[in-house]
Design a protein around this motif. Structure first.
Motif, PDB file in Angstrom:
ATOM      1  N   ILE A  38       0.856  -1.183   0.000  1.00 49.03           N
ATOM      2  CA  ILE A  38       0.000   0.000   0.000  1.00 49.03           C
ATOM      3  C   ILE A  38       0.899   1.243   0.000  1.00 49.03           C
ATOM      4  N   LEU A  39       0.571   2.203  -0.803  1.00 51.62           N
ATOM      5  CA  LEU A  39       1.265   3.487  -0.957  1.00 51.62           C
ATOM      6  C   LEU A  39       2.600   3.382  -1.702  1.00 51.62           C
ATOM      7  N   LEU A  40       3.203   2.204  -1.765  1.00 52.60           N
ATOM      8  CA  LEU A  40       4.476   2.064  -2.465  1.00 52.60           C
ATOM      9  C   LEU A  40       4.339   1.354  -3.806  1.00 52.60           C
ATOM     10  N   GLY A  41       3.347   0.489  -3.946  1.00 55.75           N
ATOM     11  CA  GLY A  41       3.168  -0.268  -5.177  1.00 55.75           C
ATOM     12  C   GLY A  41       3.981  -1.544  -5.166  1.00 55.75           C
TER      13      GLY A  41
END
Length: 163
Positions: free
Chosen positions: A27-30
């Motif tokens: 999540i948020l980083l990919g």
């Protein structure tokens, strides 16, 4: 719960050693490869050595080393987990005392009759006929289970076991 984080670190590094290019969607980083996740975990443990939880961070590094060594040895054909499994099986068998059931056949090969001996097809002795019937019943049990036997087959099997 205390010390579980070292085991988790061992699993992360072992997974990264086994499949370094496996990708996780964070999540948020990919997408992130597991080798980078393991590197961050190890670097955080190294950085924390000078902090207040020196023992915990050393345990994380020891877990990382164990995970790495375990996978390298596994790839070399040596399973370091086998002794642990053997102890677990021993304890399991200690509390689950079920006799090992084995079906064996005492069937002996029939003599070869050739045209040169002049002997025709001989009748099988009664004991051999009974043994053949029992073998067929045992084959049926191995294919379909005991419950698939007819009442007569169960009786034959029981009588043969009494002899």
């Amino acid at each position: 719960m205390i010390g579980a984080s070292a085991a988790v670190t061992a699993i992360i590094v072992a997974a990264a050693t086994l499949l370094p290019d496996y990708t996780f969607m964070l999540i948020l980083l990919g997408p992130v490869k597991i080798k980078w996740i393991a590197a961050v975990v190890v670097l955080l443990s190294i950085a924390g050595i000078s902090g207040s939880n020196i023992g915990g961070n050393l345990a994380h590094l020891a877990g990382a080393l164990l995970g790495f060594v375990f996978i390298k040895q596994l790839k070399a054909g040596r399973d370091l987990g086998r002794p642990v499994q053997a102890v677990g099986s021993w304890f399991s068998n200690l509390f689950n005392r079920r006799p090992a059931m084995r079906a064996s056949s005492t069937r002996r090969p029939e003599p070869v009759v050739t045209a040169a001996t002049g002997a025709g097809p001989a009748r099988k002795p009664v004991n051999q006929q009974l043994q053949d019937e029992i073998d067929l019943i045992l084959d049926k049990i191995s294919r379909s289970g005991y419950e698939s036997l007819s009442k007569e087959e169960k009786q034959k099997l029981f009588k043969a076991s009494q002899q």
